[in-house]
Write an enzyme that holds these catalytic residues in place. Structure first.
Site, PDB file in Angstrom:
ATOM      1  N   ASN A  15       0.851  -0.998  -0.075  1.00 46.52           N
ATOM      2  CA  ASN A  15       0.351   0.172  -0.052  1.00 46.52           C
ATOM      3  C   ASN A  15       1.050   1.607   0.037  1.00 46.52           C
ATOM      4  O   ASN A  15       0.547   1.769  -0.856  1.00 46.52           O
ATOM      5  CB  ASN A  15      -0.579   0.014   1.233  1.00 46.52           C
ATOM      6  CG  ASN A  15      -2.166  -0.600   0.497  1.00 46.52           C
ATOM      7  OD1 ASN A  15      -3.019  -0.598   0.246  1.00 46.52           O
ATOM      8  ND2 ASN A  15      -2.522  -2.385   0.928  1.00 46.52           N
ATOM      9  N   ARG A  65       4.731   0.945  24.782  1.00 44.08           N
ATOM     10  CA  ARG A  65       3.961   1.738  23.648  1.00 44.08           C
ATOM     11  C   ARG A  65       4.315   2.682  23.444  1.00 44.08           C
ATOM     12  O   ARG A  65       4.421   3.498  22.539  1.00 44.08           O
ATOM     13  CB  ARG A  65       2.675   1.440  24.187  1.00 44.08           C
ATOM     14  CG  ARG A  65       2.129   1.732  22.938  1.00 44.08           C
ATOM     15  CD  ARG A  65       0.763   0.896  22.759  1.00 44.08           C
ATOM     16  NE  ARG A  65       0.274  -0.110  23.156  1.00 44.08           N
ATOM     17  CZ  ARG A  65       0.341  -1.524  22.125  1.00 44.08           C
ATOM     18  NH1 ARG A  65       1.314  -1.034  21.300  1.00 44.08           N
ATOM     19  NH2 ARG A  65       0.627  -2.517  22.762  1.00 44.08           N
ATOM     20  N   MET A  90       0.882  -2.718  11.697  1.00 43.82           N
ATOM     21  CA  MET A  90       0.552  -3.464  13.252  1.00 43.82           C
ATOM     22  C   MET A  90       0.963  -3.431  14.484  1.00 43.82           C
ATOM     23  O   MET A  90       1.463  -4.124  15.686  1.00 43.82           O
ATOM     24  CB  MET A  90       1.284  -5.541  12.862  1.00 43.82           C
ATOM     25  CG  MET A  90       0.827  -5.588  10.937  1.00 43.82           C
ATOM     26  SD  MET A  90      -0.564  -5.614  10.959  1.00 43.82           S
ATOM     27  CE  MET A  90      -1.056  -7.260  11.639  1.00 43.82           C
ATOM     28  N   ARG A  91       1.142  -1.892  14.709  1.00 46.79           N
ATOM     29  CA  ARG A  91       0.675  -1.839  15.965  1.00 46.79           C
ATOM     30  C   ARG A  91      -0.368  -1.198  17.059  1.00 46.79           C
ATOM     31  O   ARG A  91      -1.025  -0.497  15.645  1.00 46.79           O
ATOM     32  CB  ARG A  91       2.066  -0.538  16.648  1.00 46.79           C
ATOM     33  CG  ARG A  91       3.460  -1.423  16.210  1.00 46.79           C
ATOM     34  CD  ARG A  91       4.353  -1.910  17.477  1.00 46.79           C
ATOM     35  NE  ARG A  91       3.912  -1.288  17.795  1.00 46.79           N
ATOM     36  CZ  ARG A  91       4.423  -1.790  19.343  1.00 46.79           C
ATOM     37  NH1 ARG A  91       4.457  -2.878  19.354  1.00 46.79           N
ATOM     38  NH2 ARG A  91       4.498  -1.312  20.756  1.00 46.79           N
ATOM     39  N   ASN A 107      -6.015   5.323   7.369  1.00 41.58           N
ATOM     40  CA  ASN A 107      -5.892   3.956   7.874  1.00 41.58           C
ATOM     41  C   ASN A 107      -6.284   3.012   7.217  1.00 41.58           C
ATOM     42  O   ASN A 107      -7.577   3.540   6.354  1.00 41.58           O
ATOM     43  CB  ASN A 107      -6.110   3.093   9.251  1.00 41.58           C
ATOM     44  CG  ASN A 107      -5.129   1.950   9.668  1.00 41.58           C
ATOM     45  OD1 ASN A 107      -4.735   0.667   9.083  1.00 41.58           O
ATOM     46  ND2 ASN A 107      -6.347   0.993  10.092  1.00 41.58           N
ATOM     47  N   HIS A 109      -8.186  -0.738   5.613  1.00 38.43           N
ATOM     48  CA  HIS A 109      -8.925  -1.926   6.415  1.00 38.43           C
ATOM     49  C   HIS A 109      -9.318  -3.008   5.879  1.00 38.43           C
ATOM     50  O   HIS A 109     -10.078  -2.454   4.990  1.00 38.43           O
ATOM     51  CB  HIS A 109      -9.061  -2.006   7.943  1.00 38.43           C
ATOM     52  CG  HIS A 109      -9.740  -2.585   8.725  1.00 38.43           C
ATOM     53  ND1 HIS A 109      -8.657  -3.250   9.492  1.00 38.43           N
ATOM     54  CD2 HIS A 109     -11.119  -3.570   8.415  1.00 38.43           C
ATOM     55  CE1 HIS A 109      -8.855  -4.779  10.051  1.00 38.43           C
ATOM     56  NE2 HIS A 109     -10.595  -5.181   9.711  1.00 38.43           N
ATOM     57  N   SER A 136     -11.894  -0.571   3.050  1.00 42.76           N
ATOM     58  CA  SER A 136     -11.896   0.484   3.992  1.00 42.76           C
ATOM     59  C   SER A 136     -10.945   1.298   4.498  1.00 42.76           C
ATOM     60  O   SER A 136     -10.096   0.847   4.917  1.00 42.76           O
ATOM     61  CB  SER A 136     -13.091   0.592   5.040  1.00 42.76           C
ATOM     62  OG  SER A 136     -14.005  -0.863   5.011  1.00 42.76           O
ATOM     63  N   ASP A 145      -9.337   0.228  14.400  1.00 45.39           N
ATOM     64  CA  ASP A 145     -10.810  -0.166  13.382  1.00 45.39           C
ATOM     65  C   ASP A 145     -11.615   0.409  13.017  1.00 45.39           C
ATOM     66  O   ASP A 145     -13.264  -0.080  12.432  1.00 45.39           O
ATOM     67  CB  ASP A 145      -9.854  -1.351  12.449  1.00 45.39           C
ATOM     68  CG  ASP A 145      -8.991  -1.957  12.655  1.00 45.39           C
ATOM     69  OD1 ASP A 145      -8.352  -1.775  12.420  1.00 45.39           O
ATOM     70  OD2 ASP A 145      -9.330  -3.497  12.443  1.00 45.39           O
TER      71      ASP A 145
HETATM   72  C1  GRF Z   1      -3.259  -4.535   3.300  1.00 47.34           C
HETATM   73  O1  GRF Z   1      -4.270  -6.345   3.383  1.00 47.34           O
HETATM   74  C2  GRF Z   1      -4.558  -3.725   5.277  1.00 47.34           C
HETATM   75  O2  GRF Z   1      -5.157  -3.578   4.791  1.00 47.34           O
HETATM   76  C3  GRF Z   1      -3.836  -4.555   6.219  1.00 47.34           C
HETATM   77  O3  GRF Z   1      -2.294  -5.185   6.128  1.00 47.34           O
HETATM   78  C4  GRF Z   1      -2.003  -5.502   4.879  1.00 47.34           C
HETATM   79  C5  GRF Z   1      -0.867  -4.685   4.650  1.00 47.34           C
HETATM   80  O4  GRF Z   1      -0.408  -5.283   3.213  1.00 47.34           O
HETATM   81  N1  GRF Z   1      -3.798  -3.418   7.382  1.00 47.34           N
HETATM   82  P1  GRF Z   1       0.852  -4.120   3.084  1.00 47.34           P
HETATM   83  O5  GRF Z   1       2.405  -3.818   3.023  1.00 47.34           O
HETATM   84  O6  GRF Z   1       0.329  -2.482   2.408  1.00 47.34           O
HETATM   85  O7  GRF Z   1       1.593  -4.567   1.397  1.00 47.34           O
END
Ligand code: GRF
Length: 190
Positions: A15, A65, A90-91, A107, A109, A136, A145
């Protein structure tokens, strides 16, 4: 002046790459000023570096954190970021960090929120027998989320889809939705 965006990643960074490639178009209203990761091994860092985008990596291990978030926050501000985009980050975020970027952090999701917050979204959509899954983009608030949804793309579930095949197709939709939604968001803001 283009809006300055910092992107936070934890892994692959596809992304982030989509946002970065879209930003190369002269008409794109944002530019990426920093890609930061909480894992120095995140593959996306290599890609960002090759594209000449400043990167920052700091493992969260052993740090509280809020302490870790202060380090990331300082890097974002030093880079001049006006917006923060989470892209597979992922935090969980500290309340202070979220408050510091209120209404300026997005973000993506991989579900049609409010359905299926958290992990395993694709399997959850399959298990529920849904006809469509999707993705989304939402404004980040202190709940995971949660926060106002800015845009969604529906993706039809195909007969025989597994979580992996569905995820791969949703990812195509994510890559298009994120850049467009971010562009609209920063434009509306300015
Ligand atoms: C994506 O599916 C995003 O929606 C989710 O984690 C994945 C990340 O993939 N939160 P990338 O690192 O952007 O390839």
């Amino acid at each position: 002046m283009k809006a300055k965006v910092g992107v936070l990643i934890s892994g692959r960074g596809s992304n982030m790459a989509a946002l970065l490639y879209a930003a190369k178009h002269p008409s794109c209203p944002y530019e990426i000023v920093l890609v930061a990761a909480n894992d120095p091994e995140a593959a996306g860092l290599t890609l960002a570096q090759a594209e000449g985008v400043p990167t920052f990596a700091q493992s969260h291990k052993g740090l509280k954190r809020a302490e870790f978030d202060r380090i990331i926050d300082a890097q974002l501000r030093r880079a001049g970021a006006e917006y923060v985009v989470l892209a597979g980050y992922m935090r969980l975020l500290s309340a202070e960090f979220v408050a510091g970027w209120e209404n300026r952090m997005l973000n993506i999701h991989p579900s049609l929120l409010p359905k299926y917050k958290g992990l395993d979204t694709h399997q959850k959509a399959l298990d529920a027998g849904d006809s469509h899954a999707g993705c989304s983009v939402h404004v980040v608030t202190s709940e995971l989320d949660d926060g106002p949804v800015l845009a969604q793309t529906e993706v039809a579930i195909l007969p025989g889809d597994s979580a992996d095949t569905l995820a791969a197709r949703i990812l195509i939709a994510e890559h298009q939705l994120y850049s467009r939604t971010l562009a609209d968001f920063v434009t509306r803001d300015r």
